[in-house]
Design an enzyme around this catalytic site. Structure first.
Site, PDB file in Angstrom:
ATOM      1  N   SER A  66      -1.871   1.655  11.445  1.00  0.00           N
ATOM      2  CA  SER A  66      -1.936   2.618  10.351  1.00  0.00           C
ATOM      3  C   SER A  66      -1.422   3.985  10.780  1.00  0.00           C
ATOM      4  O   SER A  66      -1.404   4.320  11.972  1.00  0.00           O
ATOM      5  CB  SER A  66      -3.377   2.756   9.845  1.00  0.00           C
ATOM      6  OG  SER A  66      -3.855   1.542   9.331  1.00  0.00           O
TER       7      SER A  66
ATOM      8  N   GLN B 141      -7.715  -3.467   1.941  1.00  0.00           N
ATOM      9  CA  GLN B 141      -6.466  -3.911   1.320  1.00  0.00           C
ATOM     10  C   GLN B 141      -6.051  -5.296   1.821  1.00  0.00           C
ATOM     11  O   GLN B 141      -5.539  -6.116   1.051  1.00  0.00           O
ATOM     12  CB  GLN B 141      -5.371  -2.871   1.592  1.00  0.00           C
ATOM     13  CG  GLN B 141      -5.625  -1.570   0.846  1.00  0.00           C
ATOM     14  CD  GLN B 141      -4.847  -0.382   1.414  1.00  0.00           C
ATOM     15  OE1 GLN B 141      -4.454  -0.378   2.575  1.00  0.00           O
ATOM     16  NE2 GLN B 141      -4.639   0.621   0.586  1.00  0.00           N
TER      17      GLN B 141
ATOM     18  N   GLU C 263      -8.321   3.887  10.446  1.00  0.00           N
ATOM     19  CA  GLU C 263      -8.773   4.120   9.073  1.00  0.00           C
ATOM     20  C   GLU C 263      -9.232   2.809   8.444  1.00  0.00           C
ATOM     21  O   GLU C 263      -8.719   1.735   8.736  1.00  0.00           O
ATOM     22  CB  GLU C 263      -7.663   4.782   8.248  1.00  0.00           C
ATOM     23  CG  GLU C 263      -6.357   4.011   8.175  1.00  0.00           C
ATOM     24  CD  GLU C 263      -6.249   3.201   6.900  1.00  0.00           C
ATOM     25  OE1 GLU C 263      -7.187   3.244   6.082  1.00  0.00           O
ATOM     26  OE2 GLU C 263      -5.241   2.506   6.735  1.00  0.00           O
TER      27      GLU C 263
ATOM     28  N   GLY D  67      -5.062  11.954 -11.348  1.00  0.00           N
ATOM     29  CA  GLY D  67      -5.444  10.578 -11.081  1.00  0.00           C
ATOM     30  C   GLY D  67      -6.930  10.485 -10.779  1.00  0.00           C
ATOM     31  O   GLY D  67      -7.527  11.415 -10.221  1.00  0.00           O
ATOM     32  N   ALA D  68      -7.541   9.348 -11.148  1.00  0.00           N
ATOM     33  CA  ALA D  68      -8.984   9.183 -10.954  1.00  0.00           C
ATOM     34  C   ALA D  68      -9.297   7.853 -10.278  1.00  0.00           C
ATOM     35  O   ALA D  68     -10.326   7.233 -10.568  1.00  0.00           O
ATOM     36  CB  ALA D  68      -9.707   9.282 -12.302  1.00  0.00           C
ATOM     37  N   GLY D  69      -8.434   7.437  -9.366  1.00  0.00           N
ATOM     38  CA  GLY D  69      -8.635   6.183  -8.655  1.00  0.00           C
ATOM     39  C   GLY D  69      -9.353   6.374  -7.327  1.00  0.00           C
ATOM     40  O   GLY D  69      -9.976   7.413  -7.068  1.00  0.00           O
TER      41      GLY D  69
ATOM     42  N   THR E 198       0.855  -1.186   0.000  1.00  0.00           N
ATOM     43  CA  THR E 198       0.000   0.000   0.000  1.00  0.00           C
ATOM     44  C   THR E 198       0.887   1.231   0.000  1.00  0.00           C
ATOM     45  O   THR E 198       2.114   1.120  -0.062  1.00  0.00           O
ATOM     46  CB  THR E 198      -0.917   0.021   1.236  1.00  0.00           C
ATOM     47  OG1 THR E 198      -0.134   0.334   2.399  1.00  0.00           O
ATOM     48  CG2 THR E 198      -1.597  -1.335   1.437  1.00  0.00           C
ATOM     49  N   CYS E 199       0.267   2.396   0.104  1.00  0.00           N
ATOM     50  CA  CYS E 199       1.062   3.628   0.094  1.00  0.00           C
ATOM     51  C   CYS E 199       1.914   3.761   1.352  1.00  0.00           C
ATOM     52  O   CYS E 199       2.912   4.479   1.355  1.00  0.00           O
ATOM     53  CB  CYS E 199       0.163   4.848  -0.060  1.00  0.00           C
ATOM     54  SG  CYS E 199      -1.052   5.055   1.261  1.00  0.00           S
TER      55      CYS E 199
ATOM     56  N   MET F 240      -8.122   6.810  -4.289  1.00  0.00           N
ATOM     57  CA  MET F 240      -7.594   7.897  -3.466  1.00  0.00           C
ATOM     58  C   MET F 240      -8.178   9.242  -3.903  1.00  0.00           C
ATOM     59  O   MET F 240      -8.513  10.091  -3.069  1.00  0.00           O
ATOM     60  CB  MET F 240      -6.068   7.927  -3.551  1.00  0.00           C
ATOM     61  CG  MET F 240      -5.388   6.684  -3.022  1.00  0.00           C
ATOM     62  SD  MET F 240      -5.507   6.521  -1.227  1.00  0.00           S
ATOM     63  CE  MET F 240      -4.160   7.581  -0.723  1.00  0.00           C
TER      64      MET F 240
END
Length: 538
Positions: free
Chosen positions: A221, A232, A226, A307-309, A161-162, A311
């Protein structure tokens, strides 16, 4: 000199990361159940502490510190030596290659122990995390490649993940697995071994299970509680158990328990109440820093999103809650942008192709980047060569993507303030104190889930024994039935079938109590009498 005190044997792998490399190490020390996981910063470390890898009881011994160069060589030698006979056996009997599901591998098919090797926002900067990051579409390919390269590993799953990159593994010999996996990560990512040792955490057995439970519950996290991390972990379970996944019996059970535990924590505690995501923290950061970075309030700023995801969708949600009524949305595919814009009828979203990036940088006050690009979209040279920030104009760049979309060198351009996911820590710190009670409640629930899983895993040692019992009983039954077969010659086929079923039923009923007893985790020392009574339900 340093020593690791009050550590269970299962914590030895945390001691490896803490003591095994002569640098300023950020080591993830596995927390005991009912206690929060913690990050320990270590300075110069003892050379001989590397022997913890080979210590039978997992203990770590403190020795005088040595110079970095000498210990660097010693570290590599100690890791190789620690694997010892296990490594040699793995080379002599390599696992057979097979497609699809991976069969049980390792030391003679012995039941493996959970092992996690990874890094997170606790132990590594975003610069290091992005080098090891794996796109979700590639998780199964990466785990399959790991099994091919690491004969000491039986099962594998990737969670990237990020804020974290983790390899959840099952291996019968953790030392050999560590050696093989580090070599795999080095070859795959190009990150040198020194950097890997400095940034990775390693946990085994009960501590590895506890870590995954806390991750799924949102307790590990950056933003405590969150909800995105649960999705995920669920995705990790789905991928790992798919036809091309690399999870076996242990990892499938562990990931399933982790997902269920994460759901339970959120439904039975208030941990998620008021919780914020990375996207909401980014919106909060831009609001907090607007006056400082732009010289004006956040209200009325011109905003662009790259970006269009998922997030970006979450980001638009939180920006709208802050009163944002218009934004530019740049993405490679217009169809996805249009679908996202349609979800926000109260926000005027202008959908544009990525070719409009320079114009967006030149005309926006705040640019959020959350694309899946594997390289930086906004660079220092790009800003300067195109004169995108001129005449004293201010620009705020908020990058919530991993790998990063914005070079941190952009901060060197006059008028530009660039932030990444690591800068969000200051935003979310104020939320931590209010959730301490909820964290304790959540860990109490997770403690029960941990005990249940460990009890189940201990029973796996008896699976081969149960199989042998059944095979032995069937052999005796068949042999005895064969002895009297001539005397049963006058029976019809239907009557012989009844005799067959009857004898099998007798065997199954005789074995039921012993097998049930063996599958239970007794958890205590029993007398011979108690064992016999338990085996035969007397």
């Amino acid at each position: 000199p340093m020593a690791v005190h009050s550590m269970r044997p299962a914590c030895a792998l945390a001691a490896i990361a803490l003591l095994a490399w002569p640098a300023h190490i950020a080591a993830y020390a596995g927390a005991r159940p009912m206690g929060a996981s913690r990050v320990v910063a270590a300075g110069r470390t003892p050379r001989a502490a590397l022997s913890a890898l080979a210590a039978p009881d997992g203990s770590a011994v403190a020795m005088p510190a040595v110079d970095n160069a000498a210990a660097g060589t010693a570290a590599a030698a100690a890791v190789a030596a620690a694997a010892g006979t296990d490594a040699a056996e793995a080379k002599q009997a390599p696992a057979k290659k097979s497609g699809g599901k991976k069969k049980s591998r390792g030391a003679g098919g012995a039941a493996g122990q959970p092992l996690v090797i990874g890094l997170s926002h606790h132990t590594a900067t975003v610069e290091v995390r992005e080098k090891l990051a794996v796109a979700e579409a590639e998780w199964n390919n990466a785990s399959a490649a790991l099994l091919e390269a690491c004969p000491s590993v039986q099962e594998a799953a990737v969670l990237s993940t990020c804020n974290r990159f983790e390899l959840h593994l099952v291996a019968p010999e953790r030392n050999a697995a560590i050696r093989d996996v580090l070599a795999f990560l080095h070859e795959r990512s190009g990150v040198d071994m020194d950097t890997l040792w400095t940034n990775l955490f390693m946990l085994s057995g009960e501590d590895a299970v506890w870590h995954l439970l806390r991750v799924s519950a949102g307790l590990d996290s950056l933003v405590v509680g969150e909800g995105q991390i649960l999705s995920q972990v669920k995705a990790c379970f789905t991928h790992a158990t798919a036809k091309d996944g690399s999870a076996g019996k242990v990892l499938t059970r562990l990931l399933n328990v982790a997902v269920a535990a994460g759901k339970r924590v959120r439904s039975e505690t208030s941990i998620a109440k008021g919780a914020v995501s990375i996207s909401s923290a980014a919106a909060e950061l831009s609001d907090m820093r607007a006056k400082e970075a732009l010289g004006r309030p956040f209200d009325g700023t011109r905003i662009s999103i790259i970006g269009a995801g998922t997030m970006s969708r979450l980001l638009l949600t939180h920006l709208a809650s802050k009163g944002v009524t218009s934004a530019r949305l740049l993405n490679r595919g217009m169809e996805r942008s249009t679908e996202l814009a349609a979800q926000f009828p109260d926000v005027e979203v202008s959908c544009e192709p990525m070719e409009a990036l320079d114009d967006a940088l030149a005309t926006s006050d705040i640019v959020f980047t959350a694309s899946g690009a594997r390289h930086c979209l906004v660079t220092k040279d790009g800003l300067q060569s195109a004169n995108l920030v001129t005449d004293g104009r201010k620009l705020m760049l908020v990058d919530i993507a991993v790998p990063r979309n914005v070079e941190m060198e952009c901060n060197e351009v006059e008028g530009v303030s660039a932030y990444n996911v690591d800068d969000l820590k200051a935003v979310v710190a104020k939320n931590q104190a209010s959730r301490r009670r909820s964290v304790l409640e959540a860990e109490a629930l997770l403690g029960g889930e941990l005990a249940s899983f460990m009890s189940w895993q201990r029973t796996l040692d008896f699976v081969p024994v149960i199989g042998k019992m059944q095979a032995n009983a069937e052999e005796i039954r068949s042999a005895e039935l064969a002895k009297v077969s001539k005397k049963l010659g006058n029976l019809s086929d239907k009557e012989l079938e009844i005799v067959e079923r009857c004898t099998k039923s007798i065997i199954n009923k005789l074995l039921h109590s012993p097998m049930t007893y063996l599958r239970k985790d007794q958890g205590e020392q029993l007398t011979t009498r108690e064992i016999v009574e338990g085996l035969f339900d007397l």
